[in-house]
Every structure is written in C-alpha cells, then in structure tokens.
Design an enzyme around this catalytic site. Structure first.
Site, short mmCIF file in Angstrom:
data_model
loop_
_atom_site.label_atom_id
_atom_site.label_comp_id
_atom_site.label_asym_id
_atom_site.label_seq_id
_atom_site.Cartn_x
_atom_site.Cartn_y
_atom_site.Cartn_z
N LYS A 156 53.24 3.48 73.32
CA LYS A 156 52.00 3.78 72.32
C LYS A 156 51.32 4.90 72.81
O LYS A 156 50.97 5.39 74.12
CB LYS A 156 51.28 2.62 72.50
CG LYS A 156 51.54 1.41 71.73
CD LYS A 156 50.43 0.40 71.94
CE LYS A 156 50.99 -1.10 71.50
NZ LYS A 156 51.33 -1.07 69.97
N ARG B 104 57.13 -10.68 69.40
CA ARG B 104 58.35 -11.44 68.87
C ARG B 104 59.53 -11.90 69.80
O ARG B 104 59.99 -13.15 69.66
CB ARG B 104 58.71 -10.90 67.60
CG ARG B 104 59.76 -9.36 67.58
CD ARG B 104 59.65 -8.64 66.60
NE ARG B 104 58.48 -8.11 66.04
CZ ARG B 104 58.49 -7.01 65.22
NH1 ARG B 104 59.31 -7.28 64.13
NH2 ARG B 104 57.09 -6.61 64.92
#
Ligand code: BES
Ligand code: MN
Ligand code: ZN
Length: 480
Positions: free
Chosen positions: A261, A335
């Site tokens: 990021k 996830r």
C-alpha cells in the site's frame, strides 16, 4: 462507576454537572423542573435556538443560577428519539464534559426508558473515553462517577456493560500495531476467560500448521510475529450447538504485503483487526450481561508484512477445506485469513455465522464511511441483523450477491483466485470469495471498512476506532 439514582431532583443533586436530554420543544419531567429552577432560562435558550436540540447537539451552560451543579449540558435528542439519537446524545454530553476533570456527572433524560435508556447510557460510557492511549496528558477524562436519574437500574447496568464492550473493542483497535500483534491480541482475548461461562482456546503457529490452515499461514509468513487463531466460547445455557458464531478478521497491521500500500493507505492499517476486536468486545458484553445463549467467537490473527519470506503474487495456497487459491494480490489478505477461520467455525457446527471484517476499500466507495455493508447467503438471517441494527441505531445496508461475480474468482491454475477481474464491485467479489468457505450454513458478512475507524472526532465519539456493530451483535445475542 455508573449508577442509577432516583433520590434527587435535578435542582438539588450533588454533582459537578447535570445533563438534561431534550426532545422537542415542550419540557417535561426533569426538564420542566430545571426550567422552573432556572426561571425559564432553559426554555428561552431552546426557543431562541441558542441551545440546539437536534440529535447529537450539545450546549454547555456554565454557572447557571438556581441549581446545585455548576454546569448544565443540554443534550439534543431530536424530535422522536431513536436508540441511535440517545446513544449520540449520551455520547456527546459525556464527551463535552470529559474535557475537564470532574468527579460526578448526573444525567437526566426524561421520558426515555428501556432500550433507549440503555443506548443513552452506553453512549455516555463511550463518549467520555478517547483514543489518546499514549499521551501523558490526554484531553478526555471520564468522570469518577456517572449517575443516571431513573428507576430502571437494569437498563443502566446493561447500558454500562454494552458501553464497556464497545470501549474494549475501541481500545484494541486504537492500540498501535507495535503494541497489538497476533500474540498480544490473543493474550488480551484470553483475559475474557475470567468471566463466568467463558472459555478461551488459542491456536499457535504449530497448531495452525497441524490444522492445515495454509491460507491464513500464507498471509502470516512475511511477518516476524507468528499468527494466532482464538476461539472464545460463551455458554450461558446448555443448548447443544452454538446458536451463533461471530468471526472476525484480525490483521493486526496491513502493509499490503508485496502488493504494498502507498504510505497514505498504510497509516491507519492498525485498524485492520477491527473485526476481531468486535468479536472480543461483543463476547465480553454478552458474558457480563449473562445472556442465556450459547455463542462462539473466532478470530484469525496475522500481520501482513514484507520480508524475504512474504507470500508472493502467483503463490498457490491450500486452504483448510482443501480448496486451492492463486494469490494475485497480497493486499487482498483478509479473505485468505477468513477462509480458514470460517472453515474452523463450520467444524463447531453453529446454527448461523456472522463475520466482521475491514475487508475492502470498495465497500467505502459504495456506502461511505458510516454504513457497514451486509452480504448473505440467507436472507432471513441477514434481515435479523438489519432489524437488530435498526433497533440500536447502527447503520447497515445490504449489497447483492449476484451469481456472476463468482465467475471472476475462477483461476487458470487453482480452484480460486483471491481477487476479481477489475475493481468494480470489489466488496461483492470479496464477499463471494468468503461464501466459498461457509457451505450451506446461514451466514452474513459485515464489511466494516468504512465505519470501523474515523480520521476525526464526531460530537459523540472521539476519532479513531468506533466499536461499530458491537451493540447490534449484543442485541441479537440477547434475543437468541
Ligand atoms: N484492509 C484492507 C481494506 C481497507 C481499506 C480497510 C480501507 C479499511 C480502510 C484490505 O485488506 C484491502 O487492502 N483490500 C483491498 C482489496 C483489493 C486488493 C482487491 C482494497 O480494498 O483495495
Ligand atoms: Mn489488504
Ligand atoms: Zn486488510
């Protein structure tokens, strides 16, 4: 300390400050009394709109004449107060007063009882507690004593326990990632074992390996902190299967991994364990309330980092249920963690599952920063959550689980891939991925990426973690 009191009138009570909740323009009960004591001063402030009475609005009135207390806080409840209005009013008044060190603060919300009062009390507990955990001189000081003027001591007691659960969630999220990492988070969760009917089981890395949690372990492998999986059990009665499992994403820091990021995106990524913290705060409240239910909480704790041993784009992970996953973005890690935790959850045979995760930026794009996204494989379970959220005044909105999104999760080399084909509908693709791991158990996923963490303060709560969804989940558990 928070207690109910019936003994003293607002005029005579020995307190540093009194809070008066106002809904509408007609003053009743303690508000009418206060108006009389101040010779019509309260009514005139309201009529002239010097004191605004919309929900979450507060006005401080210093050195008023005619009463014991040296401060009055006028807390707006809106016209027809909902639980959300009461939570905000309690929070905003408590937060305003917490700016100074006070001994005793007394709250009077005339005409409010039951669920609304609980929400107001919870709000007051949350509102006076801030995010400045590592400041020598924090700006918010919870008063030594909060009194609530009501005969409904049970509501005050329950509201306090709910507020405490919200605050535990907030504290865990607000702690910086060098303080809260998988092991230290697990230790904090283990403290719940002191509560009646609560047991805590912790899986370390070795156990996770033995349990074939390859998906969770893949994410964890780049960090110097080893992962954990925590199972909290609250057995308030003896029903055989847990009626609800609450599952949380516990990425104690999300750098994005090799799909790094940018700095701006990383700054608040200590909040990526908010789902897990919600599980812990919720179970604490439920256990302290002594609700007659059987509930389990599971959290997957990892740190998503970069090192010579990070998982890579192109890696294929084998999840606990046997499905293989091609990793095409290491920043879609939540996830992968949840896939294994959900599979462990299925083994415990709960009647229904709810998971909470700061899962996607796409959910913030869809719903903004104040609304949690809901996704389900079972409409009636989802409706129950929607209803519960409305009862306590938390904002949620359901998004569709249309079949064609699953097409995007097909991989050329494995059973699944961990991202969709493009950015559109990213919150749904993520939910579709999770659905692969819940079988036919009624399940609802709550994406709290928006509401879990705020950059700046609101009138009723400091900036940072919000503790969103604790109140909704506790409300559900109490009805099971
Ligand atoms: N933890 C983030 C999601 C997030 C974003 C939470 C902003 C809170 C605030 C998650 O792990 C993530 O990085 N998701 C990616 C998914 C993408 C790579 C498919 C995202 O949303 O960009
Ligand atoms: Mn990520
Ligand atoms: Zn994440």
């Amino acid at each position: 300390m928070i207690t109910a009191t019936t003994s003293e009138s607002i005029k005579d009570i020995q307190a540093d400050a009194v809070v008066i909740g106002i809904s509408g323009k007609t003053l009743t009960g303690a508000a009418a009394e206060l108006n009389e004591a101040t010779q019509g001063g309260l009514q005139s402030l309201i009529d002239s709109e010097k004191a605004k009475t919309g929900s979450g609005k507060v006005t401080s009135w210093l050195e008023p004449q005619g009463i014991q207390a040296s401060t009055i806080v006028i807390a707006g409840l809106g016209e027809q107060p909902t639980a959300g209005d009461c939570y905000k009013a309690g929070g905003a008044a408590a937060k305003a007063l917490a700016g100074t060190k006070l001994d005793t603060v007394a709250f009077y919300f005339p005409g409010i009882d039951g669920v609304l009062l609980e929400s107001a009390v919870a709000g007051s507990v949350v509102g006076c507690t801030g995010q400045e955990l590592h400041k020598e001189k924090p700006s918010l000081h919870p008063p030594n004593q909060i009194l609530w003027a009501t005969g409904d001591g049970a509501a005050v007691n329950a509201g306090t326990k709910i507020g405490d659960g919200v605050n535990l969630t907030r504290e865990l999220v607000n702690q910086p990632p060098n303080y809260i990492y998988p092991e230290s988070f697990a230790n904090r969760a283990a403290e719940l074992a002191e509560l009646e009917n609560v047991t805590v089981e912790i899986w370390d890395k070795e156990k996770l390996l033995a349990e074939n949690c390859g998906s969770l372990l893949g994410v964890a492998q780049g960090s110097d902190f080893d992962p954990r999986l925590v199972i909290l059990r609250y057995q308030g009665n003896n029903s055989e299967n847990p009626s609800m499992a609450i599952v949380g994403k516990g990425v104690t820091y999300d750098s994005g991994g090799l799909s790094l990021k940018p700095s701006d995106g990383q700054k608040t990524m200590k909040c990526d364990m908010a789902g897990a913290a919600t599980v812990v705060g919720t179970i604490k409240s439920i256990a302290e309330l002594g609700s007659p239910c059987h509930i389990i909480g599971l959290v997957g704790l990892v740190e998503n980092m970069i090192s010579g041993n990070s998982y890579r784009l192109g890696d294929v992970l084998t999840s606990r249920n046997g499905k293989t996953i091609e990793v095409l973005n290491t920043d879609a890690e939540g996830r992968l963690v949840l896939a294994d935790v959900l599979d462990v959850t299925l083994g415990l045979k709960p009647d229904r599952i709810v998971d909470l995760a700061t899962l996607t930026g796409a959910c913030c794009v869809a719903l903004g920063l104040d609304i949690a996204g809901l996704f389900t494989n079972n409409q009636s379970w989802c409706d129950q959550i929607i209803e519960s959220a409305a009862e306590v005044g938390e904002e949620v909105w359901q998004l569709p689980m249309t079949k064609h999104f699953s097409e995007q999760l097909k991989s050329k080399v494995a059973d699944l891939r961990n991202i969709g084909a493009g950015r559109w509908g990213g919150a749904i693709t993520a939910a579709k991925f999770l659905e692969e791991f819940v079988d036919s158990t009624p399940w609802t996923h709550i994406d709290i990426a928006g509401p879990a963490f705020a950059d700046s303060a609101k009138s009723y709560i400091d900036g940072g973690a919000s503790g969103t969804m604790v109140r909704t989940l506790v409300n559900i558990a109490r009805g099971l």
